[in-house]
Design an enzyme around this catalytic site. Structure first.
Site, PDB file in Angstrom:
ATOM      1  N   ALA A  57       0.861  -1.183   0.000  1.00 47.74           N
ATOM      2  CA  ALA A  57       0.000   0.000   0.000  1.00 47.74           C
ATOM      3  C   ALA A  57       0.897   1.233   0.000  1.00 47.74           C
ATOM      4  O   ALA A  57       1.651   1.471   0.944  1.00 47.74           O
ATOM      5  CB  ALA A  57      -0.887  -0.007   1.239  1.00 47.74           C
ATOM      6  N   TYR A 181      -9.852   1.036   4.413  1.00 41.76           N
ATOM      7  CA  TYR A 181      -9.152   2.284   4.112  1.00 41.76           C
ATOM      8  C   TYR A 181     -10.103   3.217   3.343  1.00 41.76           C
ATOM      9  O   TYR A 181     -11.275   2.892   3.154  1.00 41.76           O
ATOM     10  CB  TYR A 181      -7.821   1.993   3.404  1.00 41.76           C
TER      11      TYR A 181
END
Ligand SMILES: Cc1cc2nc3c(=O)[nH]c(=O)nc-3n(C[C@H](O)[C@H](O)[C@H](O)COP(=O)(O)O)c2cc1C
Length: 353
Positions: A57, A181
């Site tokens: 990420a 997220y």
């Protein structure tokens, strides 16, 4: 022929096999920069024979980092170090991908080995953003609800990050829309209680993701693959579920997304997740079948036989492995042997074959 070692062509990119290194945060960057750790970590897995290596990420903006040590791609200065890694991966016949991410309300935490808790602003943390002003858990920092201009900035940051990823030599982008997220926070009715065009009905909750995909497509070449990782269910009645995931996947396919990487959970606490071997595989199978799009299966897949049977049963097109590849970067080389399939080893290692 072992299906695990059958090449897969997606647009102009050919993966030599179906084993992908699942994105894994290393929390080892300073100011977002890739360094020798990342080169050796990802490079080892290229040498180990994985077909696709997806960088962790990678934050599209400083405020989108989970921790201050996250990998980043919010400025041009980040490109050179990333380029060194993509070059190495491609020299070893693997394909380099990158997961673009914004942590939203799950930002501003310490790294896991320092407890993984929120960092106070007085100690170098920052104000976190989300779809709505709903904290991730009781006691967590109250996020600021993104304004329309704030949402435009997020979309623009994803686009600029995609452009940099291209310059850095990545051949696959995966948009991180999973694990609670920022994009996932918009998808879920639990974390998104907006009353504007980004909240409420399905079409509104998926709008940010649709806009991010559309923005990325303006800079990401049509002949390079675009993946989206979703949490295909949040395992709770009334939340995001597999039916919405199928509907979303159809929409994303029409927008030119090539593969849905099917994970789950991460947006809310106190849910019971059935953590058994391959527990997320049925999610991938359903998306693949009902949305007729390529999928990736991930989660508690640890043996060559298990991976092979998922592919043979047409439950996925790619197998993402995370922890097994941390334990054993040479899993692909060994998996080929255990499936009685002959693959090329790095010449330097041939005497050990
Ligand atoms: C150390 C570590 C870091 C992770 N970081 C990410 C990440 O950056 N992005 C992501 O989508 N998932 C991340 N995950 C989740 C993995 O990609 C994967 O989905 C999960 O570990 C389940 O697969 P496994 O059973 O093969 O480990 C991480 C997992 C681990 C163990």
């Amino acid at each position: 022929m072992a299906k695990l070692f059958e090449p897969l062509q997606i647009k102009s990119v050919t993966l030599k096999n179906r084993i992908a290194v699942s994105p894994m945060c290393e929390y080892s960057s300073e100011d977002g920069f890739a360094n020798d750790w990342h080169l050796v970590h990802l490079g080892s897995r290229a040498i180990g024979g994985a077909g696709l290596i997806v960088m962790e990420a990678t934050a599209i903006s400083p405020e989108g980092r989970i921790t201050p040590a996250d990998m980043g791609i919010w400025k041009d200065d980040h490109i050179t170090n990333l380029q060194r890694i993509t070059t190495f991966i491609h020299q070893h016949d693997a394909v380099a991908g990158i997961q673009l991410a914004h942590a939203g309300r799950k930002a501003s935490n310490n790294v896991p080995w320092q407890g993984g808790k929120e960092i106070a602003i007085s100690e170098g943390g920052w104000k976190v953003l989300s779809a709505s002003a709903i904290p991730f858990h009781e006691g967590a920092d109250l996020p600021i609800e993104l304004t329309t201009d704030g949402i435009k900035k997020v979309t623009g940051d994803f686009k600029a990050a995609a452009q940099r990823a291209l310059t850095a030599g990545f051949k696959v982008i995966e948009i991180h829309a999973a694990h609670g997220y920022l994009i996932n926070q918009f998808l879920s009715p639990f974390s998104n209680q907006r009353t504007d065009e980004y909240g409420g009905i399905f079409e509104n909750r998926v709008r940010l993701l649709v806009e991010v995909v559309t923005a990325i497509k303006t800079v990401w070449p049509d002949n390079l693959p675009l993946f989206v990782r979703i949490s295909a269910t949040e395992w709770k009645e009334g939340g995001w579920d597999i039916q919405q995931s199928v509907q979303l996947s159809k929409l994303l396919k029409d927008l030119g997304v090539d593969l849905i990487d099917c994970s789950s959970g991460g947006n809310i606490g106190n849910v019971k997740i059935p953590l058994v071997a391959g527990y997320q595989v049925p999610l991938s199978a359903q998306v693949k079948k009902e949305a007729t799009i390529l999928t990736g299966a991930v989660g508690l897949i640890t043996t060559a036989q298990q991976a092979e049977s998922i592919l043979q049963n047409e439950q996925a097109d790619i197998i993402f492995l995370a922890r097994e590849l941390l334990r054993n970067p040479y899993f692909p080389l060994q998996a080929a042997r255990s499936l009685n399939f002959d693959i090329k080893w790095p010449v330097q290692y041939e005497r050990a074959k």
